[in-house]
Design an enzyme around this catalytic site. Structure first.
Site, PDB file in Angstrom:
ATOM      1  N   SER A 305       0.827  -1.209   0.000  1.00 37.26           N
ATOM      2  CA  SER A 305       0.000   0.000   0.000  1.00 37.26           C
ATOM      3  C   SER A 305       0.865   1.264   0.000  1.00 37.26           C
ATOM      4  O   SER A 305       1.632   1.489  -0.929  1.00 37.26           O
ATOM      5  CB  SER A 305      -0.945  -0.056   1.202  1.00 37.26           C
ATOM      6  OG  SER A 305      -1.917   0.946   1.151  1.00 37.26           O
ATOM      7  N   ASP A 316      10.995   4.954  -9.558  1.00 37.19           N
ATOM      8  CA  ASP A 316      10.701   5.571 -10.856  1.00 37.19           C
ATOM      9  C   ASP A 316      11.508   6.831 -11.109  1.00 37.19           C
ATOM     10  O   ASP A 316      11.849   7.145 -12.255  1.00 37.19           O
ATOM     11  CB  ASP A 316       9.210   5.915 -10.943  1.00 37.19           C
ATOM     12  CG  ASP A 316       8.372   4.750 -11.434  1.00 37.19           C
ATOM     13  OD1 ASP A 316       8.920   3.636 -11.530  1.00 37.19           O
ATOM     14  OD2 ASP A 316       7.171   4.947 -11.718  1.00 37.19           O
ATOM     15  N   LYS A 330      -0.611  -3.961  -3.391  1.00 32.59           N
ATOM     16  CA  LYS A 330      -1.890  -3.308  -3.125  1.00 32.59           C
ATOM     17  C   LYS A 330      -1.844  -1.921  -3.744  1.00 32.59           C
ATOM     18  O   LYS A 330      -1.253  -1.002  -3.202  1.00 32.59           O
ATOM     19  CB  LYS A 330      -2.180  -3.202  -1.625  1.00 32.59           C
ATOM     20  CG  LYS A 330      -3.554  -2.581  -1.369  1.00 32.59           C
ATOM     21  CD  LYS A 330      -3.796  -2.240   0.080  1.00 32.59           C
ATOM     22  CE  LYS A 330      -5.142  -1.490   0.211  1.00 32.59           C
ATOM     23  NZ  LYS A 330      -5.345  -0.935   1.555  1.00 32.59           N
TER      24      LYS A 330
END
Length: 401
Positions: A305, A316, A330
């Protein structure tokens, strides 16, 4: 946190009663109702059913709160969404404890993995820790109620309770199944820790490489502020880089993890939220001062999560390398809804994408360096070896940067 067998049986009974009763009711007074709004029809259905129960049921002392709670619980259960769940008043109070930094329970982080209730990690020095629960254990029953169809929110509410009371868990560990009874206590969650979370051997490894270390256990209301204080310490000691430990972190509040990400991401998106209409809300890095030394992030299958939002943002944007095991996966955001009578619900309202618009739901994030192993079924000695190996690989990677 909730979906009990009792509720399932109650709803089954509700549907059966409805089918038996509504036939005559529709024939008698509701011709043409087939084209009605199904929501209005459902409300009328419950109204008709409650009137029939009040008028005709063999017992007069009905617990109407329990009956309507069961109906609401069953309605959300029909969505087959492990993150959308109803709470009665008691369950909702316990659920809200999550974000205060303490709660009354046994001290475990859990997640729902398909139909299995997974122990992500016991919190150290808590009743669950002392009872010997391990990461990767599966809780198959809580006080005799099966957990296979139980939303995670209901499971949490059932495991929690007043200090001094007991909860009985049936545990599956590999091929072995056993029961354990644990006495609840007040559990304090220090959501951010420094080197005190490490063993002597781990501290030596880090100090030998001149690196700092911060562990985030969960994202509670005060996590970003605690993290900021740790970052002050890190800046004062002037080490060569940072190991950020997100292993077995089940997530928490989105605003807290994005505030932590903002310590690192220089500019641009931290996370994209996409609602059911496809509309995107992007949370961006601010102009605050950034940490600019090399960073390694430790992840494992219990990294879920919000901790995946943070890990995905740092991966990224090239800020950090990820070391460990593939994360939980999640990738949805749930909203909390207040309901009358102190009740509440969690509802899945959006999915999130990483800055490069990766959808990680049910996929997880693949680390840049795979290290160690999954925790399920491992002995304490094996778990310690896995943790050390992952830290060692992170340190080696930072030395090369």
């Amino acid at each position: 946190m909730r979906r009990s067998r009792a509720a399932v049986l109650w709803m089954a009974g509700l549907v059966a009663l409805l089918l038996a009763f509504s036939a005559g009711y529709a024939l008698g007074s509701r011709a043409g109702v087939e084209a009605a709004d199904p929501r209005n029809e459902g409300l009328r259905m419950l109204q008709s059913l409650s009137e029939a129960l009040a008028r005709q049921y063999i017992r007069k002392d009905l617990d109407w709160r329990a009956l309507y709670d069961g109906a609401a619980r069953g309605m959300l259960q029909a969505l087959d969404d492990p993150y959308t769940a109803f709470f009665d008043a008691q369950g909702f109070r316990r659920f809200q404890e999550d974000f205060r930094g303490y709660f009354f329970g046994i001290g475990i982080f859990i997640e729902k993995q398909e139909r299995r209730l997974l122990v992500v990690a016991p919190i150290e020095n808590t009743p669950a820790w002392r009872a010997g629960l391990r990461p990767g254990d599966h809780i198959t029953h809580i006080d005799g109620t099966p957990t296979a169809e139980m939303p995670i929110e209901e499971a949490v509410a059932r495991i929690r309770g007043p200090r001094g009371t007991q909860v009985r868990l049936r545990i599956q560990r590999g091929e072995r199944t056993f029961e354990v009874t644990i006495t609840r206590d007040r559990i304090e969650i220090t959501s951010v820790q420094g080197e005190e979370a490490l063993s002597d051997r781990e501290r030596q490894l880090l100090r030998g490489a001149d690196l700092s270390y911060i562990r985030i256990l969960a994202f509670n209301q005060d996590t970003a502020d605690r993290f900021a204080r740790q970052m002050v310490r890190v800046s004062q000691v002037q080490t060569q880089g940072l190991v950020l430990d997100l292993r077995s972190n089940p997530g928490g509040l989105v605003d807290q993890c994005t505030r932590v990400a903002d310590f690192f991401v220089p500019s641009g998106p931290i996370v994209h939220e996409v609602d059911r209409d496809g509309r995107t809300r992007t949370l961006y890095a601010t102009a605050r001062e950034k940490y600019r030394k090399p960073v390694a992030v430790l992840v494992n299958e219990g990294t879920a999560s919000c901790s995946e939002i943070l890990a995905g943002a740092l991966q990224d944007t090239g800020i950090a390398i990820l070391v460990g095991q593939r994360t939980f996966g999640k990738g949805v955001i749930t909203s909390v809804v207040d309901l009358p009578g102190g009740r509440g619900a969690t509802i899945t309202t959006a999915k999130y994408l990483t800055p490069k618009r990766r959808d990680i739901h049910r996929k997880g994030i693949q680390p840049d360096i795979v290290a160690g192993d999954r925790m399920e079924g491992k002995t304490p000695q094996e778990l310690e070896a896995i943790r050390f190996e992952q830290l060692r690989r992170a340190v080696d990677a930072l030395r090369r940067r």
